[in-house]
Design a protein around this motif. Structure first.
Motif, short mmCIF file in Angstrom:
data_model
loop_
_atom_site.label_atom_id
_atom_site.label_comp_id
_atom_site.label_asym_id
_atom_site.label_seq_id
_atom_site.Cartn_x
_atom_site.Cartn_y
_atom_site.Cartn_z
N ILE A 104 -7.73 18.32 -3.26
CA ILE A 104 -6.64 17.57 -3.88
C ILE A 104 -7.15 16.80 -5.09
CG2 ILE A 104 -5.02 15.66 -3.53
CD1 ILE A 104 -4.77 16.76 -0.61
N ARG A 105 -6.45 16.95 -6.22
CA ARG A 105 -6.82 16.27 -7.46
C ARG A 105 -5.68 15.45 -8.05
NH1 ARG A 105 -10.98 14.93 -6.82
NH2 ARG A 105 -10.96 14.14 -8.93
N GLU A 106 -4.47 15.60 -7.49
CA GLU A 106 -3.31 14.86 -7.99
C GLU A 106 -2.73 14.01 -6.87
OE1 GLU A 106 -0.36 17.21 -10.05
OE2 GLU A 106 -1.88 18.73 -10.50
N LEU A 107 -2.46 12.74 -7.19
CA LEU A 107 -1.92 11.81 -6.20
C LEU A 107 -0.66 11.15 -6.71
CD1 LEU A 107 -5.16 9.85 -5.20
CD2 LEU A 107 -4.17 11.85 -4.07
N SER A 108 0.28 10.89 -5.81
CA SER A 108 1.40 10.00 -6.08
C SER A 108 1.22 8.81 -5.15
CB SER A 108 2.74 10.69 -5.77
OG SER A 108 2.97 11.72 -6.68
N VAL A 109 1.45 7.61 -5.69
CA VAL A 109 1.23 6.39 -4.93
C VAL A 109 2.55 5.65 -4.74
CG1 VAL A 109 0.05 4.14 -4.89
CG2 VAL A 109 -1.14 6.17 -5.77
N SER A 110 2.80 5.25 -3.49
CA SER A 110 3.96 4.44 -3.13
C SER A 110 3.48 3.39 -2.13
CB SER A 110 5.04 5.32 -2.49
OG SER A 110 4.56 5.88 -1.28
N GLY A 111 4.29 2.36 -1.90
CA GLY A 111 3.93 1.41 -0.86
C GLY A 111 4.16 -0.04 -1.18
N ILE A 112 3.51 -0.89 -0.40
CA ILE A 112 3.61 -2.35 -0.50
C ILE A 112 2.19 -2.90 -0.68
CG2 ILE A 112 4.32 -4.46 0.69
CD1 ILE A 112 6.23 -2.74 2.39
N ARG A 113 1.94 -3.77 -1.50
CA ARG A 113 2.60 -4.45 -2.58
C ARG A 113 2.27 -3.77 -3.89
NH1 ARG A 113 1.19 -10.70 -1.64
NH2 ARG A 113 1.27 -10.54 -3.88
N THR A 114 3.25 -3.79 -4.77
CA THR A 114 3.17 -3.11 -6.05
C THR A 114 1.88 -3.41 -6.79
OG1 THR A 114 5.59 -3.28 -6.20
CG2 THR A 114 4.39 -2.76 -8.24
N GLU A 115 1.60 -4.70 -6.99
CA GLU A 115 0.48 -5.13 -7.84
C GLU A 115 -0.82 -5.31 -7.07
OE1 GLU A 115 1.33 -8.71 -5.62
OE2 GLU A 115 2.57 -7.06 -6.34
N GLN A 116 -0.77 -5.19 -5.78
CA GLN A 116 -1.97 -5.46 -4.99
C GLN A 116 -2.54 -4.14 -4.47
OE1 GLN A 116 -1.89 -9.10 -2.69
NE2 GLN A 116 -3.00 -8.12 -1.04
N CYS A 117 -2.18 -3.73 -3.30
CA CYS A 117 -2.79 -2.53 -2.71
C CYS A 117 -2.40 -1.25 -3.45
CB CYS A 117 -2.46 -2.44 -1.23
SG CYS A 117 -3.18 -3.83 -0.31
N CYS A 118 -1.16 -1.17 -3.93
CA CYS A 118 -0.74 0.05 -4.64
C CYS A 118 -1.43 0.16 -6.00
CB CYS A 118 0.77 0.07 -4.80
SG CYS A 118 1.65 0.14 -3.24
N GLU A 119 -1.41 -0.90 -6.77
CA GLU A 119 -2.08 -0.86 -8.08
C GLU A 119 -3.58 -0.68 -7.93
OE1 GLU A 119 -2.89 -3.66 -11.98
OE2 GLU A 119 -1.04 -3.99 -10.86
N THR A 120 -4.18 -1.38 -6.98
CA THR A 120 -5.63 -1.28 -6.80
C THR A 120 -6.02 0.13 -6.37
OG1 THR A 120 -5.67 -3.61 -6.17
CG2 THR A 120 -7.62 -2.33 -5.66
N THR A 121 -5.25 0.71 -5.48
CA THR A 121 -5.51 2.10 -5.06
C THR A 121 -5.38 3.04 -6.25
OG1 THR A 121 -4.80 1.70 -2.79
CG2 THR A 121 -4.66 3.98 -3.59
N THR A 122 -4.39 2.82 -7.09
CA THR A 122 -4.18 3.66 -8.27
C THR A 122 -5.35 3.56 -9.23
OG1 THR A 122 -1.78 3.47 -8.08
CG2 THR A 122 -2.66 4.01 -10.27
N ARG A 123 -5.83 2.36 -9.47
CA ARG A 123 -6.96 2.19 -10.39
C ARG A 123 -8.22 2.87 -9.85
NH1 ARG A 123 -6.89 -2.47 -14.12
NH2 ARG A 123 -4.78 -3.28 -14.23
N VAL A 124 -8.50 2.69 -8.57
CA VAL A 124 -9.69 3.33 -7.97
C VAL A 124 -9.54 4.84 -8.02
CG1 VAL A 124 -11.05 3.61 -5.87
CG2 VAL A 124 -10.29 1.33 -6.56
N ALA A 125 -8.36 5.34 -7.69
CA ALA A 125 -8.12 6.79 -7.71
C ALA A 125 -8.37 7.35 -9.11
CB ALA A 125 -6.70 7.10 -7.26
N SER A 126 -7.88 6.66 -10.11
CA SER A 126 -8.10 7.09 -11.49
C SER A 126 -9.59 7.11 -11.82
CB SER A 126 -7.35 6.17 -12.46
OG SER A 126 -7.63 6.53 -13.79
#
Length: 196
Positions: A104-126
């Motif tokens: 897997i090389r492509e991710l979609s991120v959803s969840g709680i909280r927008t700016e905390q766990c979701c944003e942090t997960t997105t940044r690390v994934a990138s």
């Protein structure tokens, strides 16, 4: 299958906090289920993530029974359910290994909280090289008190304080911070093709 949907922390713990009554998206389960249905229809992996804080005695302590998916959400057979103890979904789980093993090389991120766990997960994934889509309206957050606000302020005081960062501002800031740098920002309607 080279894509996965991450459902981050859409768990009962948040519904147990007083701030839930001012959450930006109380119907998040509906948006998440739309994304889950799309992912499953396309043969993509759905990964469920829960946040746990063992030994704290708070709503994220598993002994209290709230570290579980909100009603209406359920993993299908073969869909991983991971428990993390850090803000991002990678550091304290085997998420990266799970995704890598499946190509897997492509991710979609959803969840709680927008700016905390979701944003942090997105940044690390990138940073790990994933192509990330941040599905803003399938996330939720709540107003954040100013750093100098009293720790015991009521929700009414939080909302009345001009220094409070309100949910709509948090969401907008997150979109600005992520778009074009760490992720592509999309809506559920854009991904499911249901926009009017």
């Amino acid at each position: 299958m080279n894509k996965a949907l991450l459902v981050v922390d859409v768990q009962e713990s948040f519904r147990q906090r007083p701030l839930w009554r001012v959450i930006s998206n109380p119907g998040i389960v509906e948006q998440v289920n739309q994304l889950v249905a799309l992912a499953r229809a396309e043969g993509d992996l759905v990964v469920w993530v829960l946040h746990s804080e063992p030994g704290t005695g708070n709503v994220f302590d598993p002994v209290n029974g709230h570290v579980r998916l909100q009603d209406g959400l359920a993993p299908a057979d073969g869909e991983p359910l991971l428990t993390k103890t850090a803000h991002n979904a990678f550091t304290t789980t085997n998420l990266h290994q799970t995704l890598t093993q499946r190509g897997i090389r492509e991710l979609s991120v959803s969840g709680i909280r927008t700016e905390q766990c979701c944003e942090t997960t997105t940044r690390v994934a990138s940073d790990l090289g994933y192509d990330v889509t941040f599905v803003t309206d399938a996330t939720a957050t709540n107003p954040i008190a100013h750093r100098d606000a009293p720790a015991d302020q009521t929700i009414e005081e939080l909302l009345a304080d001009p220094r409070t960062l309100h949910s709509e501002d948090i969401i907008a800031r997150t979109e600005y911070a992520l778009a074009g740098r760490f992720a592509t920002v999309r809506t559920v309607a854009e991904l499911t093709g249901t926009q009017g």
